[in-house]
Design a protein around this motif. Sequence first.
Motif, mmCIF file in Angstrom:
data_model
loop_
_atom_site.group_PDB
_atom_site.id
_atom_site.type_symbol
_atom_site.label_atom_id
_atom_site.label_comp_id
_atom_site.label_asym_id
_atom_site.label_seq_id
_atom_site.Cartn_x
_atom_site.Cartn_y
_atom_site.Cartn_z
ATOM 1 N N UNK A 191 -18.165 -6.299 2.536
ATOM 2 C CA UNK A 191 -17.915 -5.716 1.211
ATOM 3 C C UNK A 191 -16.420 -5.835 0.899
ATOM 4 N N UNK A 192 -16.019 -7.002 0.384
ATOM 5 C CA UNK A 192 -14.592 -7.283 0.175
ATOM 6 C C UNK A 192 -13.956 -6.314 -0.808
ATOM 7 N N UNK A 193 -14.674 -5.986 -1.844
ATOM 8 C CA UNK A 193 -14.095 -5.114 -2.873
ATOM 9 C C UNK A 193 -13.734 -3.743 -2.302
ATOM 10 N N UNK A 194 -14.664 -3.161 -1.531
ATOM 11 C CA UNK A 194 -14.391 -1.845 -0.961
ATOM 12 C C UNK A 194 -13.293 -1.919 0.089
ATOM 13 N N UNK A 195 -13.323 -2.946 0.934
ATOM 14 C CA UNK A 195 -12.306 -3.068 1.989
ATOM 15 C C UNK A 195 -10.920 -3.175 1.371
ATOM 16 N N UNK A 196 -10.776 -3.970 0.309
ATOM 17 C CA UNK A 196 -9.475 -4.104 -0.353
ATOM 18 C C UNK A 196 -9.004 -2.760 -0.902
ATOM 19 N N UNK A 197 -9.927 -2.049 -1.567
ATOM 20 C CA UNK A 197 -9.573 -0.760 -2.163
ATOM 21 C C UNK A 197 -9.192 0.253 -1.084
ATOM 22 N N UNK A 198 -9.970 0.285 -0.013
ATOM 23 C CA UNK A 198 -9.690 1.224 1.072
ATOM 24 C C UNK A 198 -8.367 0.883 1.762
ATOM 25 N N UNK A 199 -8.072 -0.403 1.916
ATOM 26 C CA UNK A 199 -6.818 -0.798 2.559
ATOM 27 C C UNK A 199 -5.613 -0.428 1.701
ATOM 28 N N UNK A 200 -5.730 -0.604 0.392
ATOM 29 C CA UNK A 200 -4.646 -0.170 -0.507
ATOM 30 C C UNK A 200 -4.401 1.322 -0.319
ATOM 31 N N UNK A 201 -5.492 2.095 -0.282
ATOM 32 C CA UNK A 201 -5.383 3.537 -0.101
ATOM 33 C C UNK A 201 -4.756 3.892 1.243
ATOM 34 N N UNK A 202 -5.125 3.165 2.285
ATOM 35 C CA UNK A 202 -4.585 3.421 3.631
ATOM 36 C C UNK A 202 -3.082 3.137 3.671
ATOM 37 N N UNK A 203 -2.652 2.036 3.064
ATOM 38 C CA UNK A 203 -1.228 1.697 3.045
ATOM 39 C C UNK A 203 -0.433 2.787 2.325
ATOM 40 N N UNK A 204 -0.919 3.207 1.163
ATOM 41 C CA UNK A 204 -0.224 4.255 0.402
ATOM 42 C C UNK A 204 -0.180 5.553 1.202
ATOM 43 N N UNK A 205 -1.318 5.926 1.798
ATOM 44 C CA UNK A 205 -1.397 7.184 2.551
ATOM 45 C C UNK A 205 -0.514 7.156 3.794
ATOM 46 N N UNK A 206 -0.535 6.044 4.529
ATOM 47 C CA UNK A 206 0.262 5.954 5.754
ATOM 48 C C UNK A 206 1.756 5.994 5.440
ATOM 49 N N UNK A 207 2.186 5.289 4.395
ATOM 50 C CA UNK A 207 3.600 5.311 4.019
ATOM 51 C C UNK A 207 4.022 6.678 3.507
ATOM 52 N N UNK A 208 3.142 7.326 2.751
ATOM 53 C CA UNK A 208 3.453 8.664 2.238
ATOM 54 C C UNK A 208 3.524 9.672 3.384
ATOM 55 N N UNK A 209 2.575 9.587 4.320
ATOM 56 C CA UNK A 209 2.585 10.504 5.454
ATOM 57 C C UNK A 209 3.792 10.311 6.346
#
Length: 498
Positions: A191-209
């Motif tokens: 599921x490329x669409x979901x993986x891309x969206x989740x990875x964007x969210x992970x990058x933002x969350x990890x950098x913010x944390x």
Amino acid sequence: MMLQRFCRPAGGCRRHRLPDRLALLSCLPLLFLLASPALAASGGLDLTTSFVGFLAVAIFVLAYALVMAEEKLHMRKSKPVLVAAGIIWGLIGWVYVKAGMPSESEHAFRETLLEFSELMLFLLVAMTYINAMEERNVFDALRSWMVRKGFSYRMLFWLTGILAFVISPIADNLTTALLMCAVVTKVAEGDKRFINLACVNIVVAANAGGAFSPFGDITTLMVWQAGIVHFQEFFALLVPSLVNFLIPAVVMSAFIQNRKPAGLEDDVWLKRGARRIIVLFFLTVATAVACHTLLHLPPVLGMMTGLGYLQFFGYYLRQSLPRSLERKRTRYTQRGDWKKLEQLGSVVPFDVFNRVARAEWDTLLFFYGVVMCVGGLGFMGYLGLLSDMLYTQWHATWANIALGVVSAVVDNIPVMFAVLTMEPDMSHGHWLLITLTAGVGGSLLSVGSAAGVALMGQARGNYTFMGHLRWTPVIALGYIASVATHLWLNGHSFALHG
């Protein structure tokens, strides 16, 4: 400390620390136009308008261009900056020998090297602990638990984002992002669409944390070790960091179909000593904080002591391994648990030095190259000019916000190092602001942070530069909101000079 006396120009530049690539690269053309032969470094030669100075800048720009082309050239990023650092300091040494001042350049180099050594040893211990926990299956066990729970896509999106935000202050944003990405790619395979969206969210969350903890990112570690922001003061950035993560996450989650992936079986057991290594890691962090806060000694002392904790525990694990295997073999035989009995045959003794060897040496060597390059350019006088332009001709607030955006292109490590090297005369609130913006600004582009670059490799074909870019406006909204939140909540600190 190290470069503080090399950089005291019109803008009030006082201290030192890590490198600035983009800020330096993007502003140097303007600096050449503004360059008036002013003091380059306290007691040093002004090389900002000399052929040697221009050559050093050109070498650094070329080296950084090769770093940015790492994916295309398949050349490790440490190579060009190591060579550039050698050439830049070689040029400095040659000029100072010709001027009859060899001791000045030698002292400057040694001071710069000392700064890098402190940070390198600190990072080396942290990487060793993370590798030890990985070898003991700590992260695999967490991933396995999430996979087996059968969460819906929307729940998985939020869970991986929240865990990335919570874990990254302790385990650093890169390790956390890789762990969460492994979960997403396994559960949502195809599921490329979901993986891309989740990875964007992970990058933002990890950098913010990572932005509100000294251990969350190299940039926050640099600020803490510089003594500008104390350990507990980083938590003033908790709410702004949370805002930076939540605003894009809320928007992106609305675009996720709330369905469940196929069930997966993925059982992982923690290896012996895993929980105790986690405890030792926290004890090491506490020791480092106590050294810095109570004893006013560099945090690296506490970290190296913590490495000793791990070595002693590794010795215990090796010595007690035969007895442990015999007890487990008896227990599993009585239970008839042949699967676990088979696993006992693959058990190998824990080796601390193997964990040290698995540290990310390319990153550490790249760090050395950048620190030494920027230290050399600062000694020549360029960071003084940059400080004057950014923090005298601009307001510190706008300068720090702009540098956060710059970090999306050039990586936040050199940006923060340049600011620390310049150490402009800013309020405590402004130092917290640059810590925040340098930490979360890299989320604007997939290439703006180590977490983003790593995930493009791990989820190749699913998480891409363009896939991240589509969500940049939403991420930028979170960036603006986090800055506004900091200015509002911590407004009182902008009047205090530290």
